[in-house]
Design a protein around this motif. Structure first.
Motif, PDB file in Angstrom:
ATOM      1  N   ASP A  61     -12.541   6.650   0.590  1.00 49.19           N
ATOM      2  CA  ASP A  61     -11.752   7.838   0.281  1.00 49.19           C
ATOM      3  C   ASP A  61     -10.836   7.604  -0.919  1.00 49.19           C
ATOM      4  OD1 ASP A  61     -10.700  10.423   0.585  1.00 49.19           O
ATOM      5  OD2 ASP A  61      -9.090   9.707   1.888  1.00 49.19           O
ATOM      6  N   LYS A  62     -10.059   6.492  -0.862  1.00 52.19           N
ATOM      7  CA  LYS A  62      -9.076   6.232  -1.915  1.00 52.19           C
ATOM      8  C   LYS A  62      -9.018   4.746  -2.237  1.00 52.19           C
ATOM      9  CE  LYS A  62      -6.087   9.979  -0.423  1.00 52.19           C
ATOM     10  NZ  LYS A  62      -4.818  10.339   0.183  1.00 52.19           N
ATOM     11  N   ILE A  63      -8.649   4.460  -3.494  1.00 57.13           N
ATOM     12  CA  ILE A  63      -8.423   3.082  -3.908  1.00 57.13           C
ATOM     13  C   ILE A  63      -7.137   3.017  -4.730  1.00 57.13           C
ATOM     14  CG2 ILE A  63     -10.859   2.452  -3.875  1.00 57.13           C
ATOM     15  CD1 ILE A  63     -10.895   2.677  -6.937  1.00 57.13           C
ATOM     16  N   GLY A  64      -6.525   1.847  -4.744  1.00 62.93           N
ATOM     17  CA  GLY A  64      -5.327   1.630  -5.541  1.00 62.93           C
ATOM     18  C   GLY A  64      -5.269   0.174  -5.951  1.00 62.93           C
ATOM     19  N   TYR A  65      -4.439  -0.128  -6.950  1.00 68.05           N
ATOM     20  CA  TYR A  65      -4.347  -1.503  -7.433  1.00 68.05           C
ATOM     21  C   TYR A  65      -2.940  -1.784  -7.920  1.00 68.05           C
ATOM     22  CZ  TYR A  65      -5.612  -5.790  -9.898  1.00 68.05           C
ATOM     23  OH  TYR A  65      -5.703  -7.097 -10.317  1.00 68.05           O
ATOM     24  N   ALA A 114       0.828  -1.206   0.000  1.00 70.84           N
ATOM     25  CA  ALA A 114       0.000   0.000   0.000  1.00 70.84           C
ATOM     26  C   ALA A 114       0.860   1.253   0.000  1.00 70.84           C
ATOM     27  CB  ALA A 114      -0.948   0.002   1.186  1.00 70.84           C
ATOM     28  N   ALA A 115       1.987   1.200   0.667  1.00 70.30           N
ATOM     29  CA  ALA A 115       2.871   2.357   0.716  1.00 70.30           C
ATOM     30  C   ALA A 115       3.443   2.660  -0.666  1.00 70.30           C
ATOM     31  CB  ALA A 115       3.992   2.120   1.718  1.00 70.30           C
ATOM     32  N   ASP A 116       3.652   1.615  -1.462  1.00 68.96           N
ATOM     33  CA  ASP A 116       4.225   1.783  -2.796  1.00 68.96           C
ATOM     34  C   ASP A 116       3.165   1.958  -3.876  1.00 68.96           C
ATOM     35  OD1 ASP A 116       6.692   1.418  -1.634  1.00 68.96           O
ATOM     36  OD2 ASP A 116       6.768  -0.714  -2.083  1.00 68.96           O
ATOM     37  N   MET A 117       1.925   1.709  -3.541  1.00 70.09           N
ATOM     38  CA  MET A 117       0.843   1.724  -4.506  1.00 70.09           C
ATOM     39  C   MET A 117       0.305   3.149  -4.691  1.00 70.09           C
ATOM     40  SD  MET A 117      -2.522  -0.730  -4.338  1.00 70.09           S
ATOM     41  CE  MET A 117      -1.569  -2.072  -3.680  1.00 70.09           C
ATOM     42  N   GLU A 118       0.032   3.503  -5.923  1.00 73.48           N
ATOM     43  CA  GLU A 118      -0.577   4.810  -6.193  1.00 73.48           C
ATOM     44  C   GLU A 118      -2.060   4.736  -5.831  1.00 73.48           C
ATOM     45  OE1 GLU A 118      -1.574   7.688  -9.966  1.00 73.48           O
ATOM     46  OE2 GLU A 118       0.209   6.428 -10.070  1.00 73.48           O
ATOM     47  N   MET A 119      -2.455   5.604  -4.923  1.00 74.82           N
ATOM     48  CA  MET A 119      -3.844   5.639  -4.470  1.00 74.82           C
ATOM     49  C   MET A 119      -4.543   6.812  -5.154  1.00 74.82           C
ATOM     50  SD  MET A 119      -4.118   3.125  -2.237  1.00 74.82           S
ATOM     51  CE  MET A 119      -5.467   3.466  -1.119  1.00 74.82           C
ATOM     52  N   GLN A 120      -5.792   6.612  -5.559  1.00 73.25           N
ATOM     53  CA  GLN A 120      -6.556   7.669  -6.207  1.00 73.25           C
ATOM     54  C   GLN A 120      -7.821   7.956  -5.408  1.00 73.25           C
ATOM     55  OE1 GLN A 120      -8.551   6.278  -9.946  1.00 73.25           O
ATOM     56  NE2 GLN A 120      -7.295   4.451  -9.619  1.00 73.25           N
ATOM     57  N   SER A 121      -8.114   9.214  -5.239  1.00 70.33           N
ATOM     58  CA  SER A 121      -9.342   9.613  -4.547  1.00 70.33           C
ATOM     59  C   SER A 121     -10.536   9.266  -5.410  1.00 70.33           C
ATOM     60  CB  SER A 121      -9.335  11.113  -4.278  1.00 70.33           C
ATOM     61  OG  SER A 121      -8.298  11.445  -3.384  1.00 70.33           O
ATOM     62  N   VAL A 122     -11.634   8.863  -4.742  1.00 70.41           N
ATOM     63  CA  VAL A 122     -12.864   8.527  -5.462  1.00 70.41           C
ATOM     64  C   VAL A 122     -14.034   9.264  -4.828  1.00 70.41           C
ATOM     65  CG1 VAL A 122     -12.068   6.265  -6.243  1.00 70.41           C
ATOM     66  CG2 VAL A 122     -13.236   6.452  -4.052  1.00 70.41           C
ATOM     67  N   LYS A 123     -15.089   9.463  -5.621  1.00 69.22           N
ATOM     68  CA  LYS A 123     -16.312  10.077  -5.105  1.00 69.22           C
ATOM     69  C   LYS A 123     -17.131   8.997  -4.428  1.00 69.22           C
ATOM     70  CE  LYS A 123     -17.179  14.067  -7.969  1.00 69.22           C
ATOM     71  NZ  LYS A 123     -18.179  14.757  -8.776  1.00 69.22           N
ATOM     72  N   SER A 124     -17.214   9.071  -3.115  1.00 63.91           N
ATOM     73  CA  SER A 124     -17.956   8.083  -2.342  1.00 63.91           C
ATOM     74  C   SER A 124     -18.142   8.617  -0.923  1.00 63.91           C
ATOM     75  CB  SER A 124     -17.178   6.760  -2.298  1.00 63.91           C
ATOM     76  OG  SER A 124     -17.768   5.858  -1.391  1.00 63.91           O
ATOM     77  N   GLU A 126      -6.522  -9.434  -1.582  1.00 65.68           N
ATOM     78  CA  GLU A 126      -5.616 -10.233  -2.394  1.00 65.68           C
ATOM     79  C   GLU A 126      -6.342 -10.984  -3.510  1.00 65.68           C
ATOM     80  OE1 GLU A 126      -3.852 -12.752   0.540  1.00 65.68           O
ATOM     81  OE2 GLU A 126      -2.680 -11.127   1.410  1.00 65.68           O
ATOM     82  N   GLU A 127      -5.592 -11.232  -4.586  1.00 63.92           N
ATOM     83  CA  GLU A 127      -6.083 -12.012  -5.735  1.00 63.92           C
ATOM     84  C   GLU A 127      -7.321 -11.398  -6.386  1.00 63.92           C
ATOM     85  OE1 GLU A 127      -4.295 -14.467  -7.118  1.00 63.92           O
ATOM     86  OE2 GLU A 127      -2.824 -14.075  -5.547  1.00 63.92           O
ATOM     87  N   VAL A 128      -7.339 -10.085  -6.449  1.00 71.04           N
ATOM     88  CA  VAL A 128      -8.447  -9.376  -7.092  1.00 71.04           C
ATOM     89  C   VAL A 128      -8.104  -9.199  -8.577  1.00 71.04           C
ATOM     90  CG1 VAL A 128      -9.797  -7.243  -7.153  1.00 71.04           C
ATOM     91  CG2 VAL A 128      -8.993  -8.157  -4.952  1.00 71.04           C
ATOM     92  N   PRO A 129      -8.920  -9.731  -9.468  1.00 70.31           N
ATOM     93  CA  PRO A 129      -8.638  -9.574 -10.900  1.00 70.31           C
ATOM     94  C   PRO A 129      -8.690  -8.101 -11.331  1.00 70.31           C
ATOM     95  CG  PRO A 129     -10.300 -11.277 -10.522  1.00 70.31           C
ATOM     96  CD  PRO A 129     -10.104 -10.559  -9.225  1.00 70.31           C
ATOM     97  N   ALA A 130      -7.907  -7.769 -12.325  1.00 71.73           N
ATOM     98  CA  ALA A 130      -7.886  -6.399 -12.849  1.00 71.73           C
ATOM     99  C   ALA A 130      -9.279  -5.978 -13.313  1.00 71.73           C
ATOM    100  CB  ALA A 130      -6.882  -6.285 -13.986  1.00 71.73           C
ATOM    101  N   SER A 131     -10.045  -6.912 -13.849  1.00 74.92           N
ATOM    102  CA  SER A 131     -11.392  -6.584 -14.335  1.00 74.92           C
ATOM    103  C   SER A 131     -12.302  -6.109 -13.199  1.00 74.92           C
ATOM    104  CB  SER A 131     -12.015  -7.787 -15.040  1.00 74.92           C
ATOM    105  OG  SER A 131     -12.122  -8.886 -14.147  1.00 74.92           O
ATOM    106  N   VAL A 132     -12.125  -6.667 -12.006  1.00 72.27           N
ATOM    107  CA  VAL A 132     -12.922  -6.239 -10.850  1.00 72.27           C
ATOM    108  C   VAL A 132     -12.525  -4.825 -10.451  1.00 72.27           C
ATOM    109  CG1 VAL A 132     -13.420  -6.662  -8.403  1.00 72.27           C
ATOM    110  CG2 VAL A 132     -13.341  -8.570 -10.018  1.00 72.27           C
ATOM    111  N   PHE A 133     -11.222  -4.535 -10.457  1.00 69.68           N
ATOM    112  CA  PHE A 133     -10.773  -3.172 -10.139  1.00 69.68           C
ATOM    113  C   PHE A 133     -11.308  -2.170 -11.162  1.00 69.68           C
ATOM    114  CE2 PHE A 133      -7.494   0.230 -10.565  1.00 69.68           C
ATOM    115  CZ  PHE A 133      -7.764   0.874  -9.363  1.00 69.68           C
ATOM    116  N   GLU A 134     -11.281  -2.528 -12.426  1.00 69.77           N
ATOM    117  CA  GLU A 134     -11.788  -1.635 -13.471  1.00 69.77           C
ATOM    118  C   GLU A 134     -13.283  -1.356 -13.275  1.00 69.77           C
ATOM    119  OE1 GLU A 134     -10.643  -3.657 -17.055  1.00 69.77           O
ATOM    120  OE2 GLU A 134      -8.506  -3.324 -16.642  1.00 69.77           O
ATOM    121  N   ARG A 135     -14.049  -2.397 -12.935  1.00 71.70           N
ATOM    122  CA  ARG A 135     -15.479  -2.207 -12.675  1.00 71.70           C
ATOM    123  C   ARG A 135     -15.693  -1.352 -11.427  1.00 71.70           C
ATOM    124  NH1 ARG A 135     -17.152  -7.824 -11.974  1.00 71.70           N
ATOM    125  NH2 ARG A 135     -19.066  -6.931 -11.147  1.00 71.70           N
TER     126      ARG A 135
END
Length: 92
Positions: free
Chosen positions: A34-38, A20-30, A59-68
């Motif tokens: 507050d923030k999500i990253g992948y 998480a420290a190395d992951m780019e987190m992006q703010s979301v409207k919710s 863990e083991e979250v497919p990229a397609s789930v993150f995109e959705r």
């Protein structure tokens, strides 16, 4: 040998905990989130709730789930219905 196995496990846990420290987190409207990253290489989703510094790693979250998740009109609803309880998680 047991000490070696313990050292390897600790090393792996430390590597995952640092994601998480190395992951780019992006703010979301919710109102919930507050923030999500992948991290596509590790298939790890990071979620930070409002009013909290805690980051939950899924863990083991497919990229397609993150995109959705990114495209969902309601991030909170998507999180509750498609992520929380569906993937192994830990607090970073």
């Amino acid at each position: 040998m047991k000490m070696f196995a313990t050292a390897v496990v600790l090393l792996l846990l430390g590597a995952v905990a640092g994601l998480a420290a190395d992951m780019e987190m992006q703010s979301v409207k919710s109102s919930l989130i507050d923030k999500i990253g992948y991290d596509a290489d590790a298939k790890t989703l990071a979620v930070q709730m409002h009013n909290s510094l805690d980051v939950y790693l899924y863990e083991e979250v497919p990229a397609s789930v993150f995109e959705r998740f990114q495209k969902a009109d309601s991030k909170g609803r998507f999180f509750v219905e498609h992520i929380k309880g569906q993937y192994k998680s830990k607090l970073d």
